[in-house]
Design a protein around this motif. Structure first.
Motif, PDB file in Angstrom:
ATOM      1  N   VAL A 169      20.530 -41.300  64.139  1.00  0.00           N
ATOM      2  CA  VAL A 169      20.498 -42.402  63.255  1.00  0.00           C
ATOM      3  C   VAL A 169      18.893 -41.720  62.911  1.00  0.00           C
ATOM      4  CG1 VAL A 169      21.424 -43.827  61.301  1.00  0.00           C
ATOM      5  CG2 VAL A 169      22.506 -43.520  63.542  1.00  0.00           C
ATOM      6  N   PHE A 170      19.168 -40.578  61.189  1.00  0.00           N
ATOM      7  CA  PHE A 170      18.153 -40.563  60.422  1.00  0.00           C
ATOM      8  C   PHE A 170      17.898 -41.015  59.966  1.00  0.00           C
ATOM      9  CE2 PHE A 170      18.524 -37.964  64.875  1.00  0.00           C
ATOM     10  CZ  PHE A 170      17.628 -37.769  65.459  1.00  0.00           C
ATOM     11  N   SER A 171      16.598 -40.958  59.250  1.00  0.00           N
ATOM     12  CA  SER A 171      16.129 -41.259  57.595  1.00  0.00           C
ATOM     13  C   SER A 171      16.197 -39.459  56.997  1.00  0.00           C
ATOM     14  CB  SER A 171      15.361 -41.964  57.302  1.00  0.00           C
ATOM     15  OG  SER A 171      15.220 -42.404  56.011  1.00  0.00           O
ATOM     16  N   PRO A 172      16.415 -39.642  55.548  1.00  0.00           N
ATOM     17  CA  PRO A 172      16.489 -38.423  55.289  1.00  0.00           C
ATOM     18  C   PRO A 172      14.639 -38.234  55.043  1.00  0.00           C
ATOM     19  CG  PRO A 172      17.755 -39.425  53.801  1.00  0.00           C
ATOM     20  CD  PRO A 172      17.550 -39.953  54.960  1.00  0.00           C
ATOM     21  N   SER A 173      14.338 -39.414  54.965  1.00  0.00           N
ATOM     22  CA  SER A 173      12.573 -39.149  55.018  1.00  0.00           C
ATOM     23  C   SER A 173      12.054 -38.639  56.061  1.00  0.00           C
ATOM     24  CB  SER A 173      12.245 -40.509  54.813  1.00  0.00           C
ATOM     25  OG  SER A 173      12.090 -41.747  55.677  1.00  0.00           O
ATOM     26  N   PHE A 174      12.604 -38.763  56.977  1.00  0.00           N
ATOM     27  CA  PHE A 174      12.356 -38.313  58.713  1.00  0.00           C
ATOM     28  C   PHE A 174      11.817 -36.893  58.525  1.00  0.00           C
ATOM     29  CE2 PHE A 174      12.527 -37.150  62.838  1.00  0.00           C
ATOM     30  CZ  PHE A 174      11.375 -38.065  63.403  1.00  0.00           C
TER      31      PHE A 174
END
Length: 223
Positions: free
Chosen positions: A165-170
């Motif tokens: 699971v990733f945040s777009p900010s990553f």
């Protein structure tokens, strides 16, 4: 919450099977590998799916269509020949994934991790699902210190399952269209102490060779 399925790889180790069929469309248990994901995502309440593709990508679009057969809405992120690697592919597809954290699943794995759990992880910048090291990758990738992902340092290693699971900010520092692997971003997050993960003890198969595909096919047919 949206899901992104990585389906752009050439599948060199799967040749000659992948010479005329993209790897995610190879069949196990009577259905394409990627369809197992779509069915489980739909069962977990996901509606919006994005899929990248490169090698023989038109076949993926023709086979899956708009996703209505599974009650899904599928959008595609085409990539140039050779593809963009994992980080480059995700960064390029971000316009399809909005601004909320999203689930990422490799199209060439089979796994029974509960996709419902992804919704409990939206506060994480990046969270990896990891599994016991398979026979073809005995050295593993990382270790866990509680929930924090670290390098081995004498601890038991685990293998990244190709689910996270990733945040777009990553991916903020990755320009759209760039060829870039995921590992440099993971290394930076480990250094910053912000990469989290968990150990999944259920079924997982990296369907990377014709032999492993045949074994999974037989297992699913016998189930």
């Amino acid at each position: 919450m949206k899901a992104f399925i990585l389906a752009a790889g050439r599948g060199e180790r799967m040749r000659p099977l992948t010479d005329h069929t993209p790897k995610p469309l190879l069949q196990a248990g009577g259905k394409p590998l990627i369809v197992w994901h779509l069915e489980r995502l739909a069962a977990a309440g996901f509606k919006e799916i994005a899929i990248n593709h490169a090698h023989l990508g038109a076949q993926i679009e023709q086979t899956l269509g708009d996703g209505a057969s599974w009650g899904l809405n599928i959008q595609y992120s085409p990539e140039p020949p050779g593809a963009l690697e994992t980080a480059g592919g995700i960064a390029t597809a971000l316009p399809l994934l909005d601004e909320q954290p999203f689930l990422v699943v490799n199209g060439d794995v089979y796994c029974d991790w509960d996709f419902n759990r992804a919704r409990q992880l939206t506060a994480k910048t990046a969270h990896l699902v990891m599994v016991a090291n398979p026979a073809h990758h005995t050295t593993g990738d990382f270790s866990l210190d509680g929930e924090r992902v670290i390098y081995a340092n004498g601890k038991q290693t685990l293998t990244y399952a190709g689910i996270g699971v990733f945040s777009p900010s990553f991916f903020a520092g990755v320009q759209s269209g760039t060829v870039m692997k995921l590992r440099p971003l993971l290394d930076a997050a480990i250094a910053a102490g912000t990469l989290t993960g968990e150990h999944h003890t259920g079924r997982w198969v990296d369907v990377g060779t014709p032999q492993r595909l045949a074994e999974l096919d037989q297992e699913l047919k016998n189930a």
